[in-house]
Design a protein around this motif. Structure first.
Motif, PDB file in Angstrom:
ATOM      1  N   LEU A   6     -21.020  33.113  -9.945  1.00  0.00           N
ATOM      2  CA  LEU A   6     -21.702  32.947 -11.225  1.00  0.00           C
ATOM      3  C   LEU A   6     -21.159  31.713 -11.936  1.00  0.00           C
ATOM      4  O   LEU A   6     -19.940  31.545 -12.049  1.00  0.00           O
ATOM      5  CB  LEU A   6     -21.480  34.179 -12.110  1.00  0.00           C
ATOM      6  CG  LEU A   6     -21.964  35.506 -11.532  1.00  0.00           C
ATOM      7  CD1 LEU A   6     -21.339  36.672 -12.271  1.00  0.00           C
ATOM      8  CD2 LEU A   6     -23.471  35.584 -11.611  1.00  0.00           C
ATOM      9  N   GLU A   7     -22.044  30.866 -12.416  1.00  0.00           N
ATOM     10  CA  GLU A   7     -21.625  29.674 -13.143  1.00  0.00           C
ATOM     11  C   GLU A   7     -21.020  30.067 -14.488  1.00  0.00           C
ATOM     12  O   GLU A   7     -21.670  30.725 -15.307  1.00  0.00           O
ATOM     13  CB  GLU A   7     -22.822  28.755 -13.379  1.00  0.00           C
ATOM     14  CG  GLU A   7     -22.486  27.522 -14.175  1.00  0.00           C
ATOM     15  CD  GLU A   7     -23.692  26.657 -14.488  1.00  0.00           C
ATOM     16  OE1 GLU A   7     -23.494  25.625 -15.165  1.00  0.00           O
ATOM     17  OE2 GLU A   7     -24.826  26.991 -14.079  1.00  0.00           O
ATOM     18  N   VAL A   8     -19.776  29.657 -14.694  1.00  0.00           N
ATOM     19  CA  VAL A   8     -19.075  29.906 -15.959  1.00  0.00           C
ATOM     20  C   VAL A   8     -18.238  28.664 -16.259  1.00  0.00           C
ATOM     21  O   VAL A   8     -17.382  28.283 -15.442  1.00  0.00           O
ATOM     22  CB  VAL A   8     -18.168  31.155 -15.883  1.00  0.00           C
ATOM     23  CG1 VAL A   8     -17.392  31.342 -17.185  1.00  0.00           C
ATOM     24  CG2 VAL A   8     -18.976  32.407 -15.561  1.00  0.00           C
ATOM     25  N   ASP A   9     -18.485  28.043 -17.383  1.00  0.00           N
ATOM     26  CA  ASP A   9     -17.708  26.874 -17.821  1.00  0.00           C
ATOM     27  C   ASP A   9     -17.618  25.779 -16.756  1.00  0.00           C
ATOM     28  O   ASP A   9     -16.563  25.188 -16.522  1.00  0.00           O
ATOM     29  CB  ASP A   9     -16.302  27.288 -18.264  1.00  0.00           C
ATOM     30  CG  ASP A   9     -16.321  28.138 -19.528  1.00  0.00           C
ATOM     31  OD1 ASP A   9     -17.344  28.110 -20.251  1.00  0.00           O
ATOM     32  OD2 ASP A   9     -15.320  28.828 -19.792  1.00  0.00           O
ATOM     33  N   GLY A  10     -18.734  25.510 -16.088  1.00  0.00           N
ATOM     34  CA  GLY A  10     -18.800  24.387 -15.154  1.00  0.00           C
ATOM     35  C   GLY A  10     -18.270  24.633 -13.762  1.00  0.00           C
ATOM     36  O   GLY A  10     -18.197  23.704 -12.954  1.00  0.00           O
ATOM     37  N   VAL A  11     -17.878  25.870 -13.452  1.00  0.00           N
ATOM     38  CA  VAL A  11     -17.447  26.228 -12.098  1.00  0.00           C
ATOM     39  C   VAL A  11     -18.157  27.506 -11.673  1.00  0.00           C
ATOM     40  O   VAL A  11     -18.782  28.183 -12.496  1.00  0.00           O
ATOM     41  CB  VAL A  11     -15.913  26.431 -11.989  1.00  0.00           C
ATOM     42  CG1 VAL A  11     -15.163  25.152 -12.323  1.00  0.00           C
ATOM     43  CG2 VAL A  11     -15.438  27.585 -12.852  1.00  0.00           C
ATOM     44  N   LEU A  12     -18.051  27.822 -10.399  1.00  0.00           N
ATOM     45  CA  LEU A  12     -18.596  29.078  -9.892  1.00  0.00           C
ATOM     46  C   LEU A  12     -17.469  30.104  -9.806  1.00  0.00           C
ATOM     47  O   LEU A  12     -16.580  29.998  -8.958  1.00  0.00           O
ATOM     48  CB  LEU A  12     -19.224  28.872  -8.509  1.00  0.00           C
ATOM     49  CG  LEU A  12     -20.450  27.981  -8.474  1.00  0.00           C
ATOM     50  CD1 LEU A  12     -20.818  27.637  -7.028  1.00  0.00           C
ATOM     51  CD2 LEU A  12     -21.624  28.633  -9.195  1.00  0.00           C
ATOM     52  N   LYS A  13     -17.477  31.078 -10.720  1.00  0.00           N
ATOM     53  CA  LYS A  13     -16.553  32.207 -10.640  1.00  0.00           C
ATOM     54  C   LYS A  13     -17.025  33.051  -9.463  1.00  0.00           C
ATOM     55  O   LYS A  13     -18.225  33.332  -9.328  1.00  0.00           O
ATOM     56  CB  LYS A  13     -16.562  33.029 -11.926  1.00  0.00           C
ATOM     57  CG  LYS A  13     -15.988  32.294 -13.109  1.00  0.00           C
ATOM     58  CD  LYS A  13     -14.503  32.125 -12.949  1.00  0.00           C
ATOM     59  CE  LYS A  13     -13.864  31.550 -14.187  1.00  0.00           C
ATOM     60  NZ  LYS A  13     -12.432  31.307 -13.972  1.00  0.00           N
ATOM     61  N   SER A  14     -16.093  33.471  -8.612  1.00  0.00           N
ATOM     62  CA  SER A  14     -16.488  34.048  -7.335  1.00  0.00           C
ATOM     63  C   SER A  14     -15.772  35.353  -7.026  1.00  0.00           C
ATOM     64  O   SER A  14     -14.581  35.499  -7.310  1.00  0.00           O
ATOM     65  CB  SER A  14     -16.189  33.036  -6.218  1.00  0.00           C
ATOM     66  OG  SER A  14     -16.859  31.817  -6.443  1.00  0.00           O
ATOM     67  N   TRP A  15     -16.527  36.251  -6.412  1.00  0.00           N
ATOM     68  CA  TRP A  15     -16.010  37.526  -5.918  1.00  0.00           C
ATOM     69  C   TRP A  15     -16.537  37.739  -4.502  1.00  0.00           C
ATOM     70  O   TRP A  15     -17.733  37.556  -4.250  1.00  0.00           O
ATOM     71  CB  TRP A  15     -16.486  38.690  -6.777  1.00  0.00           C
ATOM     72  CG  TRP A  15     -15.933  38.757  -8.148  1.00  0.00           C
ATOM     73  CD1 TRP A  15     -14.870  39.521  -8.563  1.00  0.00           C
ATOM     74  CD2 TRP A  15     -16.402  38.072  -9.327  1.00  0.00           C
ATOM     75  NE1 TRP A  15     -14.672  39.339  -9.918  1.00  0.00           N
ATOM     76  CE2 TRP A  15     -15.590  38.457 -10.411  1.00  0.00           C
ATOM     77  CE3 TRP A  15     -17.425  37.167  -9.570  1.00  0.00           C
ATOM     78  CZ2 TRP A  15     -15.767  37.989 -11.699  1.00  0.00           C
ATOM     79  CZ3 TRP A  15     -17.616  36.674 -10.844  1.00  0.00           C
ATOM     80  CH2 TRP A  15     -16.790  37.083 -11.905  1.00  0.00           C
ATOM     81  N   ALA A  16     -15.679  38.170  -3.603  1.00  0.00           N
ATOM     82  CA  ALA A  16     -16.101  38.572  -2.261  1.00  0.00           C
ATOM     83  C   ALA A  16     -16.460  40.054  -2.315  1.00  0.00           C
ATOM     84  O   ALA A  16     -15.653  40.879  -2.739  1.00  0.00           O
ATOM     85  CB  ALA A  16     -14.987  38.328  -1.250  1.00  0.00           C
ATOM     86  N   VAL A  17     -17.673  40.368  -1.907  1.00  0.00           N
ATOM     87  CA  VAL A  17     -18.174  41.745  -1.931  1.00  0.00           C
ATOM     88  C   VAL A  17     -18.444  42.142  -0.477  1.00  0.00           C
ATOM     89  O   VAL A  17     -19.482  41.762   0.088  1.00  0.00           O
ATOM     90  CB  VAL A  17     -19.446  41.865  -2.804  1.00  0.00           C
ATOM     91  CG1 VAL A  17     -19.943  43.301  -2.832  1.00  0.00           C
ATOM     92  CG2 VAL A  17     -19.173  41.348  -4.213  1.00  0.00           C
ATOM     93  N   PRO A  18     -17.512  42.862   0.156  1.00  0.00           N
ATOM     94  CA  PRO A  18     -17.616  43.122   1.596  1.00  0.00           C
ATOM     95  C   PRO A  18     -18.941  43.751   2.038  1.00  0.00           C
ATOM     96  O   PRO A  18     -19.496  43.347   3.055  1.00  0.00           O
ATOM     97  CB  PRO A  18     -16.441  44.055   1.883  1.00  0.00           C
ATOM     98  CG  PRO A  18     -15.438  43.715   0.828  1.00  0.00           C
ATOM     99  CD  PRO A  18     -16.249  43.382  -0.392  1.00  0.00           C
TER     100      PRO A  18
END
Length: 168
Positions: free
Chosen positions: A23-35
């Protein structure tokens, strides 16, 4: 009017096959690995492990990493689109996405090719892991498993296996 922030869900065949929700947040992609990938069933809670932030240009990456800094293996863009922050505080005021993530609960509506409707990431007490849960709304469908029904990239139309085979 500012543009809506983007999201991307990449299917990544690294050491283990998993879905990277970004998800784009403050100019970066915040990321989660969802198995096990996103579920349309609000009763299902999916483990989501936070990963490093990614540069915005990674939102359009589809290909095969060979020992790259983001992990080796094939990556397809399984879904993408825009999202809308829905996180509110006790006074019903909208909470900034970065602040919501810091607090441990981020609710958002996805407007993608495959995924629509409201979702939430919630941090658990164990080792910083999170849960991804579909919010009960008109897009919820406990009987549909999109990870099985829609395995192809929205960009190339390839499955993860077909893309991996192109690198051989």
């Amino acid at each position: 009017m500012p543009r809506a922030p983007v999201f991307v869900v990449q299917l990544h065949d690294a050491r283990r096959l998993h879905y990277d929700v970004r998800l784009e947040v403050d100019g970066v992609l915040k990321s989660w690995a969802v198995p096990r990938g996103p579920s349309l069933d609000p009763a299902v809670k999916r483990l989501a492990v936070p990963t490093d932030d990614h540069a915005m240009d990674y939102a359009t990456y589809e290909g095969v990493h060979a020992g790259a800094r983001y992990g080796s293996g094939a990556v397809i863009i399984w879904d993408a689109g825009e999202y809308q922050n829905q996180t509110r505080d006790k006074e019903r005021k909208l909470v900034d996405p970065a602040e919501a993530i810091e607090r441990g609960h981020f609710r958002f509506a996805l407007h993608g090719v495959k995924l629509t409707g409201s979702w939430a990431f919630t941090r658990t007490g164990r080792a910083g892991d999170w849960l991804l849960v579909k919010v009960r709304d008109e897009a919820a469908d406990p009987l549909l498993d999109l990870t099985t029904a829609e395995p192809r990239s929205i960009i190339s139309g390839l499955t993860i296996e077909e893309l991996a085979a192109t690198a051989s």
